[in-house]
Enzyme design. Structure first.
Site, PDB file in Angstrom:
ATOM      1  N   ALA A  82       0.826  -1.213   0.000  1.00 11.63           N
ATOM      2  CA  ALA A  82       0.000   0.000   0.000  1.00 11.63           C
ATOM      3  C   ALA A  82       0.859   1.261   0.000  1.00 11.63           C
ATOM      4  CB  ALA A  82      -0.932  -0.002   1.211  1.00 11.63           C
ATOM      5  N   GLU A 102       3.486   1.898  -1.574  1.00 13.20           N
ATOM      6  CA  GLU A 102       3.972   2.212  -2.916  1.00 13.20           C
ATOM      7  C   GLU A 102       2.870   2.675  -3.864  1.00 13.20           C
ATOM      8  OE1 GLU A 102       6.741   0.037  -0.659  1.00 13.20           O
ATOM      9  OE2 GLU A 102       4.810  -0.772  -1.297  1.00 13.20           O
ATOM     10  N   ILE A 148      -3.998  -4.286   7.166  1.00 14.30           N
ATOM     11  CA  ILE A 148      -4.680  -4.947   8.277  1.00 14.30           C
ATOM     12  C   ILE A 148      -3.893  -4.687   9.560  1.00 14.30           C
ATOM     13  CG2 ILE A 148      -5.471  -7.157   9.215  1.00 14.30           C
ATOM     14  CD1 ILE A 148      -5.644  -8.149   6.263  1.00 14.30           C
ATOM     15  N   THR A 202       1.693  -3.869  16.001  1.00 16.66           N
ATOM     16  CA  THR A 202       2.584  -2.712  16.110  1.00 16.66           C
ATOM     17  C   THR A 202       1.899  -1.469  15.545  1.00 16.66           C
ATOM     18  OG1 THR A 202       3.596  -3.006  13.941  1.00 16.66           O
ATOM     19  CG2 THR A 202       4.560  -4.260  15.772  1.00 16.66           C
ATOM     20  N   HIS A 262       2.686   0.047  12.943  1.00 11.63           N
ATOM     21  CA  HIS A 262       2.839   0.061  11.483  1.00 11.63           C
ATOM     22  C   HIS A 262       1.524   0.376  10.780  1.00 11.63           C
ATOM     23  CE1 HIS A 262       3.305  -1.951   7.485  1.00 11.63           C
ATOM     24  NE2 HIS A 262       4.463  -1.311   7.543  1.00 11.63           N
ATOM     25  N   ARG A 287     -15.232  -7.613   2.781  1.00 13.94           N
ATOM     26  CA  ARG A 287     -15.347  -6.493   1.837  1.00 13.94           C
ATOM     27  C   ARG A 287     -15.006  -6.882   0.400  1.00 13.94           C
ATOM     28  NH1 ARG A 287     -15.211  -5.152   6.724  1.00 13.94           N
ATOM     29  NH2 ARG A 287     -15.981  -3.169   7.523  1.00 13.94           N
TER      30      ARG A 287
END
Length: 154
Positions: free
Chosen positions: A45, A47, A73, A77, A79, A119
């Site tokens: 994602a 990039e 997702i 952490t 991130h 989704r």
């Protein structure tokens, strides 16, 4: 209508489901397949915005719209927060491009894998389907600006 898809290859099952949904929507609206040469995969994602930017400034093909697809997702952490926020902000900036090309946000940000799978169902609730539908609507709306003149706006 020439619509590019820039999709993350990370969380492949989910992003492939988003791409499938977008392709189904395109076919249901136009009766033919989207040229698969207009589907670009990037590693993750993070990039997606940089590649989308390159399409806007360096691509010889004049796209009517670019849709961005991916999935981040939440893990254990921080991130998730950093990637989600930075990607969202950068795609928003790209949507305000001077080329008058709609750039649509289709990056899922979910708390778990099941939410992501929910989704990408094989129906019109698929988020890739919804983003392609929004892209088609935006192209039509943007084309209205070309029809208007200044006297109509005052």
């Amino acid at each position: 209508m020439r619509i590019a898809i820039v999709a993350s290859d990370f969380n492949k099952e989910v992003t492939d489901g988003l791409i499938d949904g977008a392709l189904r929507c395109y076919k249901s609206n136009f009766g033919n397949e989207l040229d698969l040469n207009f589907v670009y995969k990037v590693p993750g994602a993070f990039e997606v915005p940089s590649f989308t930017n390159q399409l806007l400034i360096n691509c010889n093909i004049k796209f009517d719209a670019i849709i961005t697809l991916g999935c981040v997702i939440k893990g254990e952490t921080a991130h998730f927060e950093y990637i989600s926020e930075s990607v969202t902000k950068q795609i928003m900036k790209l949507s305000l491009n001077k080329n008058n090309i709609p750039v649509l946000y289709g990056i899922l940000t979910t708390y778990n894998y099941q939410q992501a799978l929910d989704r990408i169902k094989n129906d019109n609730s698929n988020k890739g389907y919804e983003v392609m539908s929004a892209a088609i609507m935006m192209v039509n709306q943007f084309s209205n600006f070309k029809k208007w003149n200044i006297s109509q706006l005052s």
